[in-house]
Design an enzyme around this catalytic site. Structure first.
Site, mmCIF file in Angstrom:
data_model
loop_
_atom_site.group_PDB
_atom_site.id
_atom_site.type_symbol
_atom_site.label_atom_id
_atom_site.label_comp_id
_atom_site.label_asym_id
_atom_site.label_seq_id
_atom_site.Cartn_x
_atom_site.Cartn_y
_atom_site.Cartn_z
ATOM 1 N N CYS B 206 28.210 52.235 -19.864
ATOM 2 C CA CYS B 206 29.587 51.444 -20.249
ATOM 3 C C CYS B 206 29.545 51.368 -21.641
ATOM 4 O O CYS B 206 30.699 51.646 -22.422
ATOM 5 C CB CYS B 206 29.798 50.072 -19.722
ATOM 6 S SG CYS B 206 29.243 49.691 -18.044
ATOM 7 N N HIS B 210 32.516 51.904 -24.578
ATOM 8 C CA HIS B 210 33.156 50.880 -24.998
ATOM 9 C C HIS B 210 32.333 49.882 -26.104
ATOM 10 O O HIS B 210 32.773 48.926 -26.544
ATOM 11 C CB HIS B 210 33.357 50.090 -23.939
ATOM 12 C CG HIS B 210 34.174 50.902 -22.746
ATOM 13 N ND1 HIS B 210 35.530 50.979 -22.936
ATOM 14 C CD2 HIS B 210 33.824 51.424 -21.800
ATOM 15 C CE1 HIS B 210 35.945 51.671 -22.292
ATOM 16 N NE2 HIS B 210 35.194 51.871 -21.348
ATOM 17 N N ARG B 253 38.718 48.583 -11.339
ATOM 18 C CA ARG B 253 38.702 49.302 -12.582
ATOM 19 C C ARG B 253 37.264 49.829 -12.758
ATOM 20 O O ARG B 253 37.089 51.028 -13.110
ATOM 21 C CB ARG B 253 38.981 48.569 -13.639
ATOM 22 C CG ARG B 253 39.223 49.559 -14.966
ATOM 23 C CD ARG B 253 40.374 50.356 -14.723
ATOM 24 N NE ARG B 253 40.453 51.372 -16.103
ATOM 25 C CZ ARG B 253 39.694 52.550 -15.724
ATOM 26 N NH1 ARG B 253 39.031 52.864 -15.009
ATOM 27 N NH2 ARG B 253 39.808 53.398 -16.852
ATOM 28 N N CYS B 257 35.533 53.722 -13.331
ATOM 29 C CA CYS B 257 34.849 54.143 -14.404
ATOM 30 C C CYS B 257 33.646 54.848 -13.766
ATOM 31 O O CYS B 257 33.200 55.806 -14.409
ATOM 32 C CB CYS B 257 34.247 52.984 -15.222
ATOM 33 S SG CYS B 257 35.336 51.983 -16.333
#
Lengths: 125, 297
Positions: B206, B210, B253, B257
């Site tokens: 992640c 991000h 969501r 991903c």
């Protein structure tokens, strides 16, 4: 009673045969589908190399491309040794453990031949 | 003797495409405060133009076209005459579910202080057993406490709509996820580890997109920073072909991903792993205002 059982067994076998027929060719087709070798598809398709998600091609400014990795420019000067370019596509984590670049070869996203074709293709830019 | 072998075999098979940690901002800090401060400092350098509440707008901070497209949709959301049907229906469904009395005559409002107003901002919490309780899990616990059937976390027509409406009751409330007890710290660390660990065949964490690369362009989309992401869910997302809107909760969501990075057996909405992730993830938006039902591509 025995006949009934036999009939039930037969119909079960038939049903199984019927239900498995439509799904049977699928894995076969998958297995026999030729490995994609068109380098342009390998570079652009988001299920293949998807290189353009992160890299742009300086000579093709109108193609939608990302800016996460370095652009494909002066590739022959930057990579006189093609093996180095191939190694980056195979597993850049070897050089750069925290890179976002997926290890396309190590994790078997692409075959060695596909990686070779991509390296040849992007070396022209 | 058998058990350790089984455990070893399992952990090997699970870690085939996961396991390595991505070293980027926030990872080295050993407290929640330090983690958030580390990421904030990093974003100060990589995206100095994004400040304070603007983080809730995520990727819209980096692309004028995306901002205009978003403004167009959100103007429609507020327009009585031009309001998209899917938007109206989702809120109406959620409101009806929230208000409909259970068999015992109670409603969701009876399960929460203040009738549910502002409560979503303090979720997720950690319960006595050390497990993370997301706001959606609290909604399900309310149903179960009143002998009703819990909702499937992945069902956007039921849980999505209910979460949308129930979170809207906390619109503007500032997120304040508590991490102070040992159990809360442990849950935070579990979520943090998931966040910084590579997943899937593409081997991305992640944090790769991000934190490390946030603000950069991935083909046609800008990558949103982790700070602010948890503040505006559930979102309305348009179908790529039809522009039909559908509700997407934060954990739905997460499923997207995981598919994007080619995870073979993704963690499902409502799983302990995604609950841990949501706990960490929401803490990273502490101080930002909640805003349920935003439009996002």
């Amino acid at each position: 009673m025995n006949k009934k059982l036999l009939a039930a067994a037969c119909s079960a076998v038939l049903l199984q045969a019927c239900s498995s027929t439509p799904s049977a060719p699928e894995p076969q087709a998958k297995a026999s589908r030729p490995v994609e070798m068109n380098p342009k598809v390998l570079v652009e398709n988001n299920n293949m190399g998807n290189c353009l998600a992160c890299h742009s091609i300086a000579k093709e400014p109108n193609v939608a491309a990302g800016n996460i990795g370095p652009p494909f420019v002066a590739m022959k000067q930057r990579f006189p040794d093609k093996a180095k370019l191939r190694a980056i596509i195979y597993d850049e984590q070897v050089n750069n453990p925290d890179t976002i670049m997926p290890p396309f070869g190590r994790n078997k996203v692409l075959t060695a031949e596909q990686i070779d074709a991509i390296a040849d293709y992007i070396l022209q830019f | 003797m058998k058990k350790p072998i089984l455990f070893l075999a399992l952990s090997f098979s699970l870690s085939a495409f996961a396991g390595q940690i991505v070293h980027t901002a926030g990872l080295a800090a050993d407290t929640p405060e330090g983690t958030l401060a580390g990421v904030k400092d990093f974003f100060q350098q990589t995206m100095p133009q994004v400040k304070g509440d603007a983080f809730v707008d995520g990727a819209l901070n980096f692309n004028k076209g995306a901002r205009e497209y978003n403004d167009f949709w959100e103007a429609r959301f507020k327009d009585d005459f031009d309001q998209p049907d899917e938007y109206r229906k989702a809120f109406a469904t959620g409101k009806a579910m929230w208000e409909k009395p259970f068999a015992d005559g109670k409603t969701f409002a009876d399960c929460f202080p203040d009738g549910g107003k502002g409560v979503a901002a303090s979720y997720p919490k950690v319960d006595a057993s050390g497990a993370v309780v997301t706001f959606e899990k609290a909604l399900n616990q309310c149903l179960e406490a009143h002998h009703e059937k819990p909702l499937a976390y992945g069902n956007m027509k039921t849980m999505g709509a209910l979460s949308l409406y129930a979170r809207r009751l906390s619109d503007g409330a500032r997120i304040h996820v508590e991490v102070s007890t040992p159990a809360e710290k442990a849950a935070f660390e579990r979520g943090k580890t998931l966040f910084y660990t590579r997943h899937g065949q593409l081997g991305m964490a992640c944090a790769s997109c991000h934190v490390q690369q946030a603000g950069r362009t991935l083909r046609t989309e800008e990558l949103s920073p982790v700070i602010g992401q948890a503040a505006h869910f559930p979102v309305f997302r348009p179908n790529k072909q039809t522009a039909q809107l559908s509700v997407t909760t934060l954990q739905k969501r997460y499923l997207g991903c995981q598919k994007n990075v080619k995870v073979k057996n993704p963690y499902k909405p409502g799983s302990p792993e995604l609950n841990d992730l949501e706990f960490f993830h929401t803490y990273m938006s502490n101080g930002l205002p909640l805003r349920s039902g935003a439009f996002r591509k």
